[in-house]
Design an enzyme around this catalytic site. Structure first.
Site, PDB file in Angstrom:
ATOM      1  N   TYR A  52       1.207  -1.192  -0.051  1.00  0.00           N
ATOM      2  CA  TYR A  52      -0.083  -0.153  -0.084  1.00  0.00           C
ATOM      3  C   TYR A  52       0.719   1.177   0.073  1.00  0.00           C
ATOM      4  O   TYR A  52       1.772   1.323   0.949  1.00  0.00           O
ATOM      5  CB  TYR A  52      -1.023   0.012   1.175  1.00  0.00           C
ATOM      6  CG  TYR A  52      -2.477   0.161   0.966  1.00  0.00           C
ATOM      7  CD1 TYR A  52      -2.900   1.239   0.168  1.00  0.00           C
ATOM      8  CD2 TYR A  52      -3.165  -1.339   0.941  1.00  0.00           C
ATOM      9  CE1 TYR A  52      -4.249   1.047  -0.063  1.00  0.00           C
ATOM     10  CE2 TYR A  52      -4.345  -1.174   0.613  1.00  0.00           C
ATOM     11  CZ  TYR A  52      -5.088  -0.039  -0.072  1.00  0.00           C
ATOM     12  OH  TYR A  52      -6.375  -0.375  -0.598  1.00  0.00           O
ATOM     13  N   GLU A  54      -0.316   4.840  -0.582  1.00  0.00           N
ATOM     14  CA  GLU A  54      -0.943   5.971  -0.771  1.00  0.00           C
ATOM     15  C   GLU A  54       0.050   7.387  -0.833  1.00  0.00           C
ATOM     16  O   GLU A  54       0.757   7.495   0.032  1.00  0.00           O
ATOM     17  CB  GLU A  54      -2.022   6.141   0.107  1.00  0.00           C
ATOM     18  CG  GLU A  54      -3.486   5.433  -0.339  1.00  0.00           C
ATOM     19  CD  GLU A  54      -4.062   5.038   0.809  1.00  0.00           C
ATOM     20  OE1 GLU A  54      -3.859   5.250   2.011  1.00  0.00           O
ATOM     21  OE2 GLU A  54      -5.444   4.829   0.560  1.00  0.00           O
ATOM     22  N   ASP A 197      -6.995  13.394 -25.088  1.00  0.00           N
ATOM     23  CA  ASP A 197      -6.981  11.910 -24.711  1.00  0.00           C
ATOM     24  C   ASP A 197      -6.676  10.998 -25.838  1.00  0.00           C
ATOM     25  O   ASP A 197      -7.313  10.807 -26.799  1.00  0.00           O
ATOM     26  CB  ASP A 197      -8.613  11.624 -24.654  1.00  0.00           C
ATOM     27  CG  ASP A 197      -8.661  10.157 -24.107  1.00  0.00           C
ATOM     28  OD1 ASP A 197      -7.730   9.305 -24.128  1.00  0.00           O
ATOM     29  OD2 ASP A 197      -9.894   9.989 -23.586  1.00  0.00           O
ATOM     30  N   THR A 223      -3.596   5.859 -22.211  1.00  0.00           N
ATOM     31  CA  THR A 223      -3.807   4.546 -21.724  1.00  0.00           C
ATOM     32  C   THR A 223      -2.322   3.933 -21.858  1.00  0.00           C
ATOM     33  O   THR A 223      -1.706   4.261 -22.941  1.00  0.00           O
ATOM     34  CB  THR A 223      -4.939   3.581 -22.163  1.00  0.00           C
ATOM     35  OG1 THR A 223      -4.651   3.467 -23.684  1.00  0.00           O
ATOM     36  CG2 THR A 223      -6.236   4.092 -21.872  1.00  0.00           C
ATOM     37  N   LYS A 226      -2.716   0.001 -24.776  1.00  0.00           N
ATOM     38  CA  LYS A 226      -3.185  -0.350 -26.300  1.00  0.00           C
ATOM     39  C   LYS A 226      -2.086  -0.042 -27.301  1.00  0.00           C
ATOM     40  O   LYS A 226      -1.185  -0.883 -27.002  1.00  0.00           O
ATOM     41  CB  LYS A 226      -4.261   1.177 -26.491  1.00  0.00           C
ATOM     42  CG  LYS A 226      -5.794   1.084 -25.628  1.00  0.00           C
ATOM     43  CD  LYS A 226      -6.812   2.152 -25.985  1.00  0.00           C
ATOM     44  CE  LYS A 226      -7.817   1.939 -24.900  1.00  0.00           C
ATOM     45  NZ  LYS A 226      -8.720   2.609 -24.902  1.00  0.00           N
ATOM     46  N   ARG A 232      -2.317  -2.611 -18.204  1.00  0.00           N
ATOM     47  CA  ARG A 232      -3.692  -2.129 -18.345  1.00  0.00           C
ATOM     48  C   ARG A 232      -3.757  -1.018 -17.423  1.00  0.00           C
ATOM     49  O   ARG A 232      -3.708  -1.153 -16.218  1.00  0.00           O
ATOM     50  CB  ARG A 232      -4.812  -3.288 -17.868  1.00  0.00           C
ATOM     51  CG  ARG A 232      -6.265  -2.770 -18.103  1.00  0.00           C
ATOM     52  CD  ARG A 232      -6.900  -3.880 -18.130  1.00  0.00           C
ATOM     53  NE  ARG A 232      -6.782  -4.526 -19.661  1.00  0.00           N
ATOM     54  CZ  ARG A 232      -7.759  -4.162 -20.830  1.00  0.00           C
ATOM     55  NH1 ARG A 232      -8.353  -3.299 -20.679  1.00  0.00           N
ATOM     56  NH2 ARG A 232      -7.042  -4.561 -21.818  1.00  0.00           N
TER      57      ARG A 232
HETATM   58  C1  LIG Z   1      -9.705   3.250 -24.112  1.00  0.00           C
HETATM   59  C2  LIG Z   1     -10.059   4.634 -23.854  1.00  0.00           C
HETATM   60  C3  LIG Z   1     -10.388   5.287 -22.423  1.00  0.00           C
HETATM   61  C4  LIG Z   1     -10.649   4.295 -21.383  1.00  0.00           C
HETATM   62  O1  LIG Z   1      -9.633   3.450 -21.016  1.00  0.00           O
HETATM   63  P1  LIG Z   1     -10.021   2.403 -20.078  1.00  0.00           P
HETATM   64  O2  LIG Z   1      -8.643   1.866 -19.743  1.00  0.00           O
HETATM   65  O3  LIG Z   1     -10.950   1.175 -20.959  1.00  0.00           O
HETATM   66  O4  LIG Z   1     -10.801   2.833 -18.934  1.00  0.00           O
HETATM   67  C5  LIG Z   1     -10.445   6.580 -22.468  1.00  0.00           C
HETATM   68  N1  LIG Z   1     -10.686   7.512 -23.552  1.00  0.00           N
HETATM   69  C6  LIG Z   1     -10.245   6.769 -24.766  1.00  0.00           C
HETATM   70  C7  LIG Z   1     -10.445   7.874 -25.897  1.00  0.00           C
HETATM   71  C8  LIG Z   1     -10.135   5.535 -24.905  1.00  0.00           C
HETATM   72  O5  LIG Z   1     -10.008   4.907 -26.153  1.00  0.00           O
END
Ligand SMILES: *Cc1c(COP(=O)(O)O)cnc(C)c1O
Length: 414
Positions: A52, A54, A197, A223, A226, A232
């Protein structure tokens, strides 16, 4: 592998083995998925999950943090080197909580925000009415044009008219590059916070094959699982002036203890992405997506925007007389995995939409190049033009497995 699970929990063992085989023997075309390295799997499976911590490095609430501080600082240093950002928070659990934290940090509930409409390629966290984002803020959507491309003059017109507090530039299903500079200029002009994003293209930006919004934007979230090919999770980058608000919004605003095993895996992911091979990977991802686009165009499919600049394609199947769901089911039988997807100006429902979304990040990781992508395009077309011929689908599944044997995936060898 999984010896202890096999002894202790045979039912679960069978499920994991079955999934290993699926990932090993099938062609993964879901553009948000990828295969992580053995090193990343090891970090995620490590005892770091026990801790932990925090707070932030050197500012924690519990004892015993020396090693964790080093790990988190390493992840921070590598992320900064990789993306050239002023500040980074490496603690977000995943993309959606990261977005919630960004809004929580920089907006008041009810503030106006502009984002790409979901069925035009946006994400649920960009204002879908039933999501947290949609309920907490007042969303003004922008759309793609009839040609499937975002019209930046239209974005500017809407921004001038509505004066949002923030503009979100980013997508989950848009096959073209965004004009970051223009987005940032529009934000500047209307006094909006700029938020990119880049969840989908984070890896392509790290590889330097897609332009980066980092120099121009207040905040950038990606993220890490991807195209970036890590665990993840997610990271939030920002200008120094937003650092404090972002850190506070993550902890204690949104989250408790960070997932230290995942932080370690992110540190590995960033080191991998800093290597010269990762630039080649990014370039090949785009080349491979373009091969699929050429094949689909050749066979008369209706690709949204006509093709792709990145790792993904969106195909409207209306002119082929089938739905996305029908295509997904048939391709599943042939061990080619993708997702049904809405298309811009969708006339059907999200559970039974008109299109499919697919792409090249995962297959490029396992080593597919142009030649294999042509084969994939041909197989997909064979399945889609013989939608009810299950024998054919199963035959193709066999050929798919045979090809996949030559392209191993880390962690799937039982
Ligand atoms: C995949 C994605 C997210 C969210 O990611 P998670 O890890 O699935 O919560 C947010 N914004 C965009 C544009 C995405 O493609």
């Amino acid at each position: 592998m999984f010896d202890q699970i096999k002894k202790q929990d045979p039912a679960l063992y069978d499920m994991i083995v079955s999934e290993c085989k699926r990932q090993r023997d099938g062609i993964e075309l879901i553009p948000s998925e990828n295969y992580v390295s053995q090193a990343i799997l090891e970090a995620q499976g490590s005892i770091l999950t026990n801790k932990y911590s925090e707070g932030y490095p050197k500012k924690r609430y519990y004892g015993g943090q020396d090693n964790i501080d080093d790990i988190e600082q390493l992840a921070i240093d590598r992320a900064k080197e990789l993306f050239g950002c002023e500040h980074v928070n490496v603690q977000p659990y995943s993309g959606s909580p990261a977005n919630a934290a960004i809004y929580f940090a920089l907006l008041e509930f009810g503030d106006k925000v502009m984002g790409l409409k979901l069925d035009h390629g946006g994400h649920i966290t960009h204002g879908l009415p039933i999501s947290f984002s949609g309920k907490a803020y007042d969303w003004i959507p922008y759309l793609v044009g009839e040609d499937g491309v975002i019209d930046m003059d239209e974005v500017e017109r809407i921004a001038m008219e509505t004066r949002p507090k923030m503009i979100v530039a980013g997508f989950s299903a848009y096959p073209r590059n965004l004009d970051w500079k223009r987005f940032a200029e529009i934000c500047e002009k209307v006094g909006a916070i700029s938020f990119a994003d880049v969840s989908h293209v984070g890896g392509l930006i790290a590889a330097g094959v897609v332009d980066s919004p980092v120099p121009y934007f207040d905040v950038v979230m990606t993220t890490t699982h991807k195209t970036l090919r890590g665990p993840r999770s997610a990271i939030i980058m920002s200008k120094e002036k937003h650092a404090k608000a972002i850190n506070r919004a993550i902890f204690p605003g949104m989250q408790g203890g960070p997932h230290d095993h995942t932080t370690a895996a992110k540190a590995i992911c960033f080191e991998e992405a800093l290597r010269p091979e990762f630039k080649e990977y990014g370039a090949q991802v785009i080349k491979n997506a373009k091969v699929l686009a050429d094949k689909f165009n050749e066979y008369g499919y209706d690709l949204v925007s006509g093709g792709t600049d990145n790792h993904l394609l969106l195909c409207d199947l209306t002119n082929k007389g089938m739905t996305g769901q029908q295509a997904q089911v048939a391709l599943d039988r042939a061990e080619m995995t993708l997702n049904k997807n809405t298309v811009p100006y969708e006339k059907r429902s999200p559970m039974d939409p008109s299109g499919i979304r697919f792409g090249s990040p995962a297959v490029t990781t396992r080593g597919f190049k142009e030649k294999e992508m042509e084969q994939v395009g041909d197989w997909m077309h064979q399945v889609l033009s013989n939608l009810d011929d299950e024998d054919l689908h199963h035959r193709i599944a066999g050929e798919v497995a045979e090809l996949c044997q030559d392209f191993p995936v880390d962690g799937t060898l039982i």
